[in-house]
Enzyme design. Structure first.
Site, short mmCIF file in Angstrom:
data_model
loop_
_atom_site.label_atom_id
_atom_site.label_comp_id
_atom_site.label_asym_id
_atom_site.label_seq_id
_atom_site.Cartn_x
_atom_site.Cartn_y
_atom_site.Cartn_z
N LYS A 207 1.39 -3.41 1.56
CA LYS A 207 2.06 -4.05 1.95
C LYS A 207 1.70 -5.33 3.16
CE LYS A 207 6.52 -5.17 4.45
NZ LYS A 207 7.95 -4.71 4.80
N GLU A 213 -6.48 3.27 6.47
CA GLU A 213 -6.72 4.32 5.25
C GLU A 213 -6.82 3.64 4.04
OE1 GLU A 213 -4.15 4.33 7.39
OE2 GLU A 213 -4.08 6.58 8.38
N GLY A 269 8.11 -0.65 3.26
CA GLY A 269 7.33 -0.08 2.53
C GLY A 269 7.92 1.45 1.74
N ARG A 270 8.77 1.90 2.49
CA ARG A 270 9.51 3.07 1.96
C ARG A 270 10.46 2.96 0.91
NH1 ARG A 270 9.87 2.60 7.19
NH2 ARG A 270 12.03 2.37 8.18
N GLU A 355 11.15 8.52 8.04
CA GLU A 355 10.55 7.27 8.82
C GLU A 355 11.71 6.23 8.99
OE1 GLU A 355 6.43 5.60 8.12
OE2 GLU A 355 7.49 4.20 6.98
N HIS A 386 10.60 32.09 -4.06
CA HIS A 386 9.72 33.30 -3.84
C HIS A 386 8.67 32.99 -2.59
CE1 HIS A 386 10.73 35.58 -7.67
NE2 HIS A 386 11.10 34.11 -8.04
N LYS A 508 -1.91 4.87 15.37
CA LYS A 508 -2.68 4.20 14.86
C LYS A 508 -3.72 3.35 15.67
CE LYS A 508 0.29 2.42 11.02
NZ LYS A 508 0.90 1.02 10.48
O1 F6P Z 1 3.31 4.73 7.83
C1 F6P Z 1 3.45 3.46 8.43
C2 F6P Z 1 3.48 2.41 7.26
O2 F6P Z 1 3.93 1.11 7.82
C3 F6P Z 1 4.88 2.71 6.44
O3 F6P Z 1 6.08 2.24 6.81
C4 F6P Z 1 4.22 2.13 4.98
O4 F6P Z 1 4.82 2.56 3.95
C5 F6P Z 1 2.79 2.60 5.36
O5 F6P Z 1 2.39 2.55 6.77
C6 F6P Z 1 1.75 1.82 4.38
O6 F6P Z 1 1.74 0.41 4.73
P1 F6P Z 1 0.99 -0.68 3.82
O7 F6P Z 1 1.88 -0.84 2.48
O8 F6P Z 1 1.19 -2.02 4.47
O9 F6P Z 1 -0.38 -0.34 3.74
#
Ligand code: F6P
Length: 543
Positions: A207, A213, A269-270, A355, A386, A508
């Protein structure tokens, strides 16, 4: 400032009710009320929910509904659907429901109807997905794309990865789909080590397009591709597409914004995998199935919007969850799907729920003085049986659980007829959890006296029985929307902002500061434990 939740007469009534209700057990509730199973049952679209095996009575439900009313849950729902900025801390509308609204609907944000833009992106996604699926879209050397690798994390990974697994039976089997999220280089390595760059398409999903990452993995993927294709930068356009709200960062990364699929800041995002974040999923299942899935989401949106409170599933599930969390001190919720295809469903719900509702600050900035979001956990049911079910049956914690099962296997996926064996376990577990096995029953079986206490099950473990005819794209959309709205209901009562996630920021920021320190050898200014751990890492790293 809204009135404090625990000061409300409706809250106090629930406290008093709980004090009396505490002694009641499920055996008794069923024995004294033959109509219970029939009454505590509701449907939304294809989803059927039996909530009779919960520690609730008519009075409990009435009091919980009173609380929801006092808290203005339906008013907040209507404001969300109307595009008002209900995400207070970020001053944003919350409109994942617009992502699945039919083209005929009109939903405005700041006076502008957002539905046409949603459908415009869906059309572009469909056209692109169809070209990749048909082989019309090729890699730089003219070869067909055989593998799609989605690079993203959190909501930009969990949704498409979960839905891909869930709908695997509907995917194009002559293509492969992989999902890379972890900044641990092993994730990208394992996802690409057997791939041919000429036949690989990366969908970089973020987003913000600033998530470390994702950008790290995408940068490495670009190097991997260029190394495999002789370093020709022009190849990137055929092997990289982006899904983002940030076209500037996408262009800076080197992806042509012609190959970018957008969405909007009013999609969290979620809550985003039914937006362009679902592009890799759409390539896997095809635009028609994707559309069916959106239809499923919309069915439950409509249910949430229009079903009466007493039959409104997200409302009921949200309130029952809150009953355990706040009045029974249940800290967790187990979500146990009896479907191999839903193996990632609970992991997906962890982000959605934890979240969203892992908050301890009220909407007005004051600290909350009640319990909020539960810890959500679980894996597909039979495997869990199990492993950890022992603790649910005979441990000391109260663990409410959602059991999710299907009347039929997905067409063609159960060639040896194992569905009854699977579902027998599903029914058996909720029965055993609710009613247990009394000392008398154990004794009557002739069990040696010393074993009797160990083989007695106290029962009284609450469960939701959620079933649907079969796992289809539409049913998956319905399930996800049900949980989205359940989370909304709880956040509304708890008076927290379910749509921000400031809690993930601190880690972060610190990681950004620490990364250069690991290789620099400069002086460290953390606490003594962190300093020592970094020093040890530096030592091992240099060895
Ligand atoms: O974990 C924090 C967060 O902002 C989530 O809400 C989001 O889904 C994720 O990082 C990834 O964010 P982006 O889509 O901006 O890379």
């Amino acid at each position: 400032m809204t009135e404090k939740l625990t000061d409300l007469p409706q809250w106090k009534a629930l406290e008093a009710h709980h004090a009396e209700f505490d002694k009641v057990n499920l055996r008794e509730l069923f024995d004294t009320d033959p109509g219970r199973a029939e009454r505590y049952f509701a449907q939304a679209g294809d989803l059927s929910v039996d909530y009779s095996k919960h520690l609730v009575s008519d009075e409990t439900l009435r009091l919980l509904l009173d609380l929801a009313k006092a808290r203005g849950v339906f008013e907040l729902r209507d404001r969300m659907f109307a595009g008002e900025k209900v995400n207070l801390t970020e001053d944003r509308a919350v409109l994942h429901v617009a992502l699945r609204a039919p083209a005929t609907e009109r939903i405005e944000v700041d006076g502008e109807d957002v539905v046409p833009a949603v459908h415009e992106v869906l059309h572009r996604m469909s056209a692109f997905a169809s070209r990749v699926r048909s082989g019309e879209w090729t890699g730089a050397t003219g070869k067909r794309i055989k593998t799609v690798v989605n690079i993203g994390i959190g909501g930009s990974d969990l949704g498409p990865a979960m839905a891909y697994e869930a709908l695997r039976a509907y995917t194009k089997r002559d293509m492969q789909f992989r999902f890379v999220s972890n900044v641990d280089g092993a994730d990208l390595y394992e996802a690409t080590q057997d791939l041919d760059p000429e036949e690989t398409l990366f969908v970089v999903s973020s987003k913000t397009f600033t998530t470390v990452e994702t950008i790290t993995n995408a940068t490495s993927a670009k190097k991997w591709l260029l190394a495999g294709l002789g370093g020709d930068e022009a190849a990137i356009a055929k092997h990289f597409v982006a899904v983002s709200t940030n076209d500037k960062a996408v262009a800076e990364f080197g992806i042509d914004t012609e190959n970018m699929f957008g969405f909007w800041d009013w999609v969290g995002g979620r809550y985003s995998y039914d937006s362009a974040i679902g592009l890799s999923l759409m390539i896997a299942i095809g635009p028609e199935r994707f559309e069916e899935m959106l239809g499923g989401f919309h069915t439950v949106d409509q249910h949430f919007r229009t079903a009466p409170a007493e039959r409104n599933l997200p409302l009921l599930m949200g309130l029952i969850g809150l009953w355990y969390r706040d009045f029974w001190d249940a800290q967790t919720l187990a979500v146990l799907p009896y479907s191999h295809y839903l193996s990632k469903f609970t992991a997906y719900l962890q982000q959605l729920d934890m979240e969203s509702n892992g908050k301890s600050t009220r909407r007005d900035g004051e600290p909350v003085e009640w319990e909020t979001g539960p810890i959500v956990w679980g894996t597909p049911g039979t495997n869990g049986q199990h492993a950890y079910y022992q603790l649910i049956h005979q441990g000391t914690a109260l663990i409410p659980a959602d059991f999710i099962g299907f009347d039929r296997a997905i067409e063609g996926t159960d060639p040896f007829g194992q569905q009854d064996a699977l579902m027998a376990n599903f029914f058996a577990q909720t029965e055993a959890l609710a009613f247990g096995k009394t000392r008398e029953q154990v004794q009557a079986e002739g069990v040696p006296a010393a074993q009797v206490p160990h083989r007695t099950f106290r029962g009284n473990h609450p469960t939701t029985t959620l079933t649907a005819p079969r796992l289809t794209p539409s049913v998956l959309g319905q399930l996800v929307a049900l949980y989205e709205h359940k989370v909304f209901v709880q956040g509304a009562v708890w008076d927290i902002d379910s749509f921000d996630q400031w809690g993930v920021e601190l880690g972060k920021v610190l990681a950004k500061k620490i990364e250069p320190e690991l290789s620099s050898g400069g002086e460290l200014h953390h606490d003594s434990s962190t300093n020592a751990a970094i020093e040890r890492y530096r030592g091992d790293r240099a060895a």
